[in-house]
Scaffold this active site. Structure first.
Site, PDB file in Angstrom:
ATOM      1  N   TYR A 158       3.275   1.610   0.594  1.00 52.56           N
ATOM      2  CA  TYR A 158       2.294   0.579   0.949  1.00 52.56           C
ATOM      3  C   TYR A 158       1.828   0.767   2.390  1.00 52.56           C
ATOM      4  O   TYR A 158       0.629   0.731   2.681  1.00 52.56           O
ATOM      5  CB  TYR A 158       2.927  -0.795   0.765  1.00 52.56           C
ATOM      6  N   LYS A 162      -1.980   1.577   3.810  1.00 49.57           N
ATOM      7  CA  LYS A 162      -2.642   0.726   4.796  1.00 49.57           C
ATOM      8  C   LYS A 162      -2.953   1.496   6.072  1.00 49.57           C
ATOM      9  O   LYS A 162      -3.987   1.268   6.721  1.00 49.57           O
ATOM     10  CB  LYS A 162      -1.771  -0.493   5.098  1.00 49.57           C
TER      11      LYS A 162
END
Length: 254
Positions: A158, A162
């Site tokens: 994740y 990002k």
């Protein structure tokens, strides 16, 4: 507090996002009159549309959008701008957390996260930026995360997704200088949302309402990067410079 006076029409991609919808509601209270909710779950989008109307929006439209279907993003953007006219704020609030337990062994699970959180926002963000540049004004806001700043064992896929999107939009912001278009990256910490249900809270955990206020404040001053809560700017500065073994220990303690 001064209203975000130049925002009348909002395009929210990720129209069921807790942070995205709360931000749209906050901006409606500050003077925005029209919201376009884009996402896959049309039933939930319609429910959110009624809530936004109750909050004061004069017009709320619901349109279908699939973040993972990148081949259709350019056509989606052109159709939205052609149908609704000038868009003052495009807020990219979609994303997935994914199954961190799988990504170290299953490349497909990791790629799914990257495809949505990185490839998805880039493939729709670039044509949006082009249309905003053509109209000569507007805001493009990416909902990033402090996870972009330093990878952690419990969310490195994740965080990587990002980080890629965050870096791209920082560069995109620089490329848009002088066009009248403002590009802003928002880095919240842990937020109490549907995505975070069941995950233990950490220091500086906040609520969607606080993020919405910080987004609005950033729009008013045309900031390039916004942390929510703002104290995380200093916290993450320190985290970026911690030796790696110490950073691991801090992360393990939450």
């Amino acid at each position: 507090m001064n209203a975000v006076v130049d925002i009348e029409t909002i395009l929210l991609l990720g129209g069921t996002s807790d942070i995205g919808v709360t931000t749209a509601r906050h901006l409606v209270r500050e003077g925005a009159s029209r919201v376009i909710l884009a996402g896959r779950d049309l039933g939930t989008l319609q429910t959110q549309a009624e809530a936004l109307k109750a909050a004061g929006a004069a017009e709320v439209e619901v349109v279908e959008f699939d973040a993972a279907s990148t081949t259709g993003h350019a056509a989606f953007v052109d159709a939205a701008f052609d149908r609704f006219g000038d868009i003052d704020l495009a807020l990219l609030a979609f994303g997935i957390l994914g199954d961190q337990h799988r990504v170290a062994e299953d490349a497909g699970a990791a790629i799914e996260i990257l495809r949505t959180n990185f490839e998805g926002v880039v493939s729709v963000g670039v044509p949006i930026a082009k249309r905003l540049r053509g109209q000569g004004h507007g805001h493009l806001v990416l909902l990033s995360s402090v996870a972009a700043e330093r990878p952690r064992r419990d969310n490195f896929a994740y965080g990587a997704s990002k980080a890629g999107a965050d870096a791209f939009f920082q560069g995109l912001a620089d490329s848009m200088q002088g066009t009248g278009v403002h590009v802003m990256v928002v880095r919240p910490g842990r937020v109490r949302t549907k995505m975070a249900e069941g995950i233990p809270e950490v220091p500086f955990t906040t609520d969607p309402g606080r993020v919405a206020k910080d987004v609005a404040a950033g729009l008013r001053r045309r900031a390039h990067t916004v942390y929510s809560p703002p104290v995380l700017r200093a916290v993450m500065f320190g985290m970026r410079h911690l030796p790696r073994p110490l950073c691991r220990k801090v992360a393990e303690r939450g």
